[in-house]
Design a protein around this motif. Sequence first.
Motif, mmCIF file in Angstrom:
data_model
loop_
_atom_site.group_PDB
_atom_site.id
_atom_site.type_symbol
_atom_site.label_atom_id
_atom_site.label_comp_id
_atom_site.label_asym_id
_atom_site.label_seq_id
_atom_site.Cartn_x
_atom_site.Cartn_y
_atom_site.Cartn_z
ATOM 1 N N SER A 1 -6.894 4.345 14.313
ATOM 2 C CA SER A 1 -7.473 3.126 13.705
ATOM 3 C C SER A 1 -6.816 2.636 12.357
ATOM 4 C CB SER A 1 -9.031 3.359 13.436
ATOM 5 O OG SER A 1 -9.267 4.179 12.413
ATOM 6 N N TYR A 2 -6.775 1.425 12.301
ATOM 7 C CA TYR A 2 -6.362 0.825 11.000
ATOM 8 C C TYR A 2 -7.247 0.929 9.881
ATOM 9 C CZ TYR A 2 -3.350 -2.120 14.069
ATOM 10 O OH TYR A 2 -2.787 -2.482 14.990
ATOM 11 N N ILE A 3 -6.714 1.262 8.626
ATOM 12 C CA ILE A 3 -7.403 1.771 7.417
ATOM 13 C C ILE A 3 -8.563 0.764 6.949
ATOM 14 C CG2 ILE A 3 -5.783 3.143 6.608
ATOM 15 C CD1 ILE A 3 -5.025 1.228 4.498
ATOM 16 N N TRP A 4 -8.504 -0.598 7.756
ATOM 17 C CA TRP A 4 -9.317 -1.793 7.166
ATOM 18 C C TRP A 4 -10.175 -1.790 8.270
ATOM 19 C CZ3 TRP A 4 -8.087 -1.798 2.448
ATOM 20 C CH2 TRP A 4 -6.744 -1.785 2.220
ATOM 21 N N GLY A 5 -10.453 -1.142 9.311
ATOM 22 C CA GLY A 5 -11.419 -1.047 10.277
ATOM 23 C C GLY A 5 -10.641 -1.833 11.693
ATOM 24 N N LYS A 6 -10.100 -2.682 11.388
ATOM 25 C CA LYS A 6 -9.019 -3.327 12.326
ATOM 26 C C LYS A 6 -7.902 -4.017 11.772
ATOM 27 C CE LYS A 6 -11.330 -7.900 12.159
ATOM 28 N NZ LYS A 6 -11.969 -9.070 12.822
ATOM 29 N N ARG A 7 -6.977 -4.461 12.551
ATOM 30 C CA ARG A 7 -5.824 -5.148 12.033
ATOM 31 C C ARG A 7 -5.846 -6.553 11.733
ATOM 32 N NH1 ARG A 7 -1.017 -7.742 15.113
ATOM 33 N NH2 ARG A 7 -2.678 -7.642 16.787
ATOM 34 N N TYR A 8 -5.832 -7.106 10.480
ATOM 35 C CA TYR A 8 -6.096 -8.291 10.072
ATOM 36 C C TYR A 8 -4.706 -9.241 9.942
ATOM 37 C CZ TYR A 8 -10.907 -7.332 8.733
ATOM 38 O OH TYR A 8 -12.214 -6.937 8.672
ATOM 39 N N SER A 9 -4.812 -10.356 10.091
ATOM 40 C CA SER A 9 -3.555 -11.237 9.949
ATOM 41 C C SER A 9 -3.250 -11.478 8.611
ATOM 42 C CB SER A 9 -3.561 -12.466 10.663
ATOM 43 O OG SER A 9 -4.498 -13.449 9.912
ATOM 44 N N LYS A 10 -1.727 -11.440 8.489
ATOM 45 C CA LYS A 10 -1.289 -11.586 7.018
ATOM 46 C C LYS A 10 -1.829 -12.828 6.312
ATOM 47 C CE LYS A 10 3.081 -13.406 7.542
ATOM 48 N NZ LYS A 10 4.496 -13.307 7.440
ATOM 49 N N ASP A 11 -2.047 -13.625 7.411
ATOM 50 C CA ASP A 11 -2.609 -15.254 6.909
ATOM 51 C C ASP A 11 -4.185 -15.165 6.564
ATOM 52 O OD1 ASP A 11 -0.159 -16.437 7.296
ATOM 53 O OD2 ASP A 11 -0.861 -17.165 9.409
ATOM 54 N N TYR A 12 -4.822 -14.114 6.634
ATOM 55 C CA TYR A 12 -6.198 -13.947 6.334
ATOM 56 C C TYR A 12 -5.980 -13.623 4.950
ATOM 57 C CZ TYR A 12 -10.768 -11.789 5.495
ATOM 58 O OH TYR A 12 -11.959 -11.678 5.134
ATOM 59 N N LEU A 13 -5.342 -12.541 4.628
ATOM 60 C CA LEU A 13 -5.266 -12.041 3.256
ATOM 61 C C LEU A 13 -4.594 -13.084 2.404
ATOM 62 C CD1 LEU A 13 -5.458 -9.697 1.444
ATOM 63 C CD2 LEU A 13 -3.499 -8.613 2.240
ATOM 64 N N SER A 14 -3.520 -13.723 2.879
ATOM 65 C CA SER A 14 -2.873 -14.623 1.989
ATOM 66 C C SER A 14 -3.881 -15.891 1.630
ATOM 67 C CB SER A 14 -1.460 -15.160 2.666
ATOM 68 O OG SER A 14 -1.070 -16.112 1.914
ATOM 69 N N HIS A 15 -4.635 -16.594 2.532
ATOM 70 C CA HIS A 15 -5.380 -17.730 2.454
ATOM 71 C C HIS A 15 -6.420 -17.024 1.533
ATOM 72 C CE1 HIS A 15 -3.665 -19.777 6.323
ATOM 73 N NE2 HIS A 15 -2.510 -19.373 5.343
ATOM 74 N N SER A 16 -7.182 -15.844 1.598
ATOM 75 C CA SER A 16 -7.974 -15.678 0.878
ATOM 76 C C SER A 16 -7.987 -15.647 -0.640
ATOM 77 C CB SER A 16 -8.456 -14.165 1.567
ATOM 78 O OG SER A 16 -9.217 -14.410 2.713
ATOM 79 N N VAL A 17 -6.636 -14.828 -0.759
ATOM 80 C CA VAL A 17 -6.244 -14.723 -2.174
ATOM 81 C C VAL A 17 -5.755 -15.980 -2.717
ATOM 82 C CG1 VAL A 17 -4.388 -13.595 -3.562
ATOM 83 C CG2 VAL A 17 -5.488 -12.278 -1.993
ATOM 84 N N SER A 18 -4.826 -16.912 -2.170
ATOM 85 C CA SER A 18 -4.619 -18.142 -2.510
ATOM 86 C C SER A 18 -6.006 -19.031 -2.779
ATOM 87 C CB SER A 18 -3.778 -18.925 -1.336
ATOM 88 O OG SER A 18 -2.630 -18.243 -1.332
ATOM 89 N N ALA A 19 -6.981 -19.113 -2.254
ATOM 90 C CA ALA A 19 -8.329 -19.640 -2.533
ATOM 91 C C ALA A 19 -8.814 -19.319 -3.878
ATOM 92 C CB ALA A 19 -9.359 -19.540 -1.553
#
Length: 168
Positions: A133-151
């Motif tokens: 399994s992914y260390i984050w519990g599942k695979r997230y898109s890079k856009d999810y991370l990028s958009h969250s930090v950008s906000a």
Amino acid sequence: VEAKSEPTNPRQSFREADIPLVLSAINKPLIKQMSLFSLGSGLRLSEVTHTEWTDIEFDSGHTMKLIATMKKGFEDDTAWLNYAENIQGFVHVQNKLNFKVKGNEDRRVPLSIEVIELLCDLWPDETVFEISSYIWGKRYSKDYLSHSVSAVLRKLGYPKFIYTFHSF
């Protein structure tokens, strides 16, 4: 010979003093953990989101399970840090079925003690754990991370397109 023009909005890196400010403004625990993982490993955004437990490697016979168990067993931070300073951890960045490494070359990236501690905190309960399994519990898109930090960066007043997740 024509002179090359400067990009209108060149990206800039954060100053060392900016990083704690940005991290403290991130309210979503997952985004904060992913950001800390990136800062402590230097991995690219997509590499962070595609990291699996099987990508985490240690020298000297250590395993993630052993290290997480040992960390929980120490009564104080000093004893843990004395133990941890002898651990050499890496994330193996490699091509996968659903992910291609930039430049198409596998590499082993060293992990800081802070990232190893983060991984210990993320280490799941064995009763619900699948080793692939992914260390984050599942695979997230890079856009999810990028958009969250950008906000978060926009709320703090950092200019758009100049300061991004890559500014870490």
